[in-house]
Design a protein around this motif. Structure first.
Motif, short mmCIF file in Angstrom:
data_model
loop_
_atom_site.label_atom_id
_atom_site.label_comp_id
_atom_site.label_asym_id
_atom_site.label_seq_id
_atom_site.Cartn_x
_atom_site.Cartn_y
_atom_site.Cartn_z
N GLY A 9 0.59 -1.02 -0.10
CA GLY A 9 -0.09 0.03 -0.04
C GLY A 9 0.81 1.24 0.09
O GLY A 9 2.02 1.29 0.08
N ARG A 10 0.48 2.44 -0.04
CA ARG A 10 0.86 3.64 -0.26
C ARG A 10 1.37 4.01 1.18
O ARG A 10 0.93 3.28 2.32
CB ARG A 10 0.31 4.80 -0.67
N VAL A 13 -0.82 4.38 5.44
CA VAL A 13 -2.25 3.51 5.58
C VAL A 13 -2.58 2.51 6.62
O VAL A 13 -3.69 2.27 6.80
CB VAL A 13 -2.56 3.05 4.29
N VAL A 89 -5.58 0.29 1.98
CA VAL A 89 -6.02 1.49 1.70
C VAL A 89 -6.55 2.40 2.63
O VAL A 89 -6.84 1.66 3.73
CB VAL A 89 -6.79 1.67 0.39
N LEU A 95 -9.70 7.15 -2.05
CA LEU A 95 -8.81 6.97 -3.37
C LEU A 95 -7.85 7.92 -3.80
O LEU A 95 -8.22 9.11 -3.54
CB LEU A 95 -9.59 6.37 -4.77
N ASP A 99 -2.81 5.20 -5.06
CA ASP A 99 -3.56 3.72 -4.94
C ASP A 99 -3.74 3.13 -6.49
O ASP A 99 -3.63 1.96 -6.48
CB ASP A 99 -4.96 4.15 -4.27
N VAL A 115 -8.56 -6.09 -0.88
CA VAL A 115 -8.30 -4.86 -0.56
C VAL A 115 -8.84 -4.61 0.87
O VAL A 115 -10.04 -4.88 1.16
CB VAL A 115 -9.19 -3.79 -1.35
N PHE A 132 -13.61 1.76 -2.85
CA PHE A 132 -12.73 1.06 -3.31
C PHE A 132 -13.12 0.07 -4.23
O PHE A 132 -11.84 -0.67 -4.80
CB PHE A 132 -11.77 0.65 -2.22
#
Length: 438
Positions: A9-10, A13, A89, A95, A99, A115, A132
């Motif tokens: 993930g980024r 998060v 996420v 979003l 993502d 997810v 999402f």
């Protein structure tokens, strides 16, 4: 290969928080500042009796922030190794471009992706998960890694992809891996053990990059030997190949009964040797310490004893591991490894008589009763062996929180004095007496 789950993930998060929640301890560093996790972190986890490997990764992002390229490489390695990928996420921020960027990377893996919409701490925000669906990975699962909400549903979905596989090795085959830091002579030792040039040998550090299995028979006993790449110090390695090799070494341990910890007699004991030994302890495998390149050491009558003393001082957490001195290159004393392997395997799979287990427990408590700890005193009632590989003893007590770690160590020593357990760890599981029927 054990079933492996990667968390990606980024940044910021909650990947590391979810990782810690799943394994049940604070293992991965968490912080409100994005980008704290840069390296891959792996651990063993269990859900409803199913064991699996879990990998935490650094946050993947668009832009030119420091270490982004290395972080992306580490995450890609983890995704390549994983059977299932959990894409975390942020359910509060919604979003983002990052993502979508990560989703494109995940499409290329052709792996199952789940997810996990994190930070859904309140039912009021649960509808945020619907956004999402746009990522195209099916039903998102709303979770709160901080409170544990939805994590059980997430793990149920994740492990639904696990296929029960038959044991790789036949019953009675002794499976052992060869571990050590780079350039201690592991590949030469493998070749000397199996008597063939099966593995590339080089003076260049880090030649072996994958785990290689070879099954052979010696003195009517079947063995499977697993050679692995050298394990480098985590903080000093960023190259894909080296990180991939570390993970391969962990999977080799997962499939092994016994680990040969190879040391270089010419270089002496180094800090990284302790890190490798720590992995063996973490996976609770039988252990034999093999001191290689012994032919290159100037010796007198006390040299071997001095080296043994240094090993025992350095690896105080492995007092049960036998020590063997060899020269793989010259094929000297390599044959002495086999009787030790058979002995350690016998102890690793040993069944201890229930009566003797309880007699040992009662005698140990009578000789040295437990002191008051955490406002209570441990009262032991019964013990029985519940598993092997390693021998695992369930001990019923009024409350496990009353047992100080030093008293557990005392009990371990008493059991080792009464049973032949050379080369194998001994696992205690303390249970409340109320749970006896369970």
């Amino acid at each position: 290969m054990p079933f492996t789950v990667a968390i990606v993930g980024r940044p910021n998060v909650g990947k590391s928080s979810l990782f810690n929640r799943i394994i049940g301890e604070r293992f991965s560093i968490t912080d409100d500042v994005a980008g704290v996790t840069r390296d891959r972190i792996y651990a063993q986890a269990e859900w409803l009796t199913k064991r699996f490997s879990l990998i935490d990764t650094g946050g993947i992002d668009v832009g030119d922030a420091p270490f982004l390229t290395q972080i992306k490489h580490q995450a890609e390695i983890a995704m390549d190794e994983a059977n299932v990928i959990i894409f975390v996420v942020d359910g509060l921020s919604g979003l983002t471009d990052s993502d979508y960027y990560i989703a494109k990377l995940l499409y290329k893996t052709d792996k199952p992706v789940i997810v996990a919409v994190n930070k859904i701490d309140d039912i009021v925000h649960s509808h945020n998960a619907f956004e999402f669906y746009a990522l195209g990975f099916g039903d998102p699962i709303a979770v709160s890694s901080h409170h544990g909400i939805g994590v059980g549903d997430l793990l149920d979905k994740t492990l639904s992809y696990m296929v029960e596989e038959e044991k790789v090795h036949e019953k009675g085959i002794i499976s052992f891996s060869v571990l050590g830091r780079p350039n201690v002579g592991k590949s030469s030792l493998v070749n000397a053990i199996i008597g063939e040039e099966r593995v590339i040998v080089s003076d260049i550090s880090g030649t072996t990059t994958d785990a290689i299995d070879t099954t052979f028979t010696k003195d009517k006993q079947k063995y499977t030997i697993i050679d692995t790449a050298g394990i480098k110090k985590r903080g000093k390695v960023y190259e894909n190949l080296d990180k991939y090799s570390v993970l391969r070494a962990m999977t080799a341990l997962e499939r092994s009964d016994i680990a040969l910890l190879v040391l270089d007699a010419t270089a002496g004991i180094q800090e990284q040797d302790g890190h490798v030994a720590g992995y063996i302890m973490q996976y609770m495998r039988g252990c034999i310490i093999v001191v290689n390149k012994w032919d290159l050491i100037e010796k007198d009558s006390k040299t071997m004893k001095k080296f043994e003393t240094e090993i025992r001082e350095t690896f105080k957490f492995l007092p049960y591991a036998p020590i063997v001195f060899v020269s793989a290159k010259e094929n000297q004393r390599v044959h002495t490894i086999f009787p030790v392997l058979r002995e350690v395997y016998e102890n690793f799979t040993k069944q201890l008589p229930t009566k003797l287990v309880n007699d040992t427990l009662y005698d140990a408590v009578a000789m040295n009763p437990p002191a008051i700890f955490n406002h209570g005193k441990a009262n032991f009632s019964y013990a029985t062996q519940v598993d092997t590989k390693p021998p695992t003893i369930a001990i019923f007590v009024n409350d496990p929180v009353f047992i100080h770690f030093s008293y557990e160590r005392y009990l371990q020593n008493q059991f080792r004095d009464n049973f032949e357990l050379t080369g194998t760890p001994l696992k205690f599981v303390f249970r409340k007496k109320d749970n006896y029927e369970d």
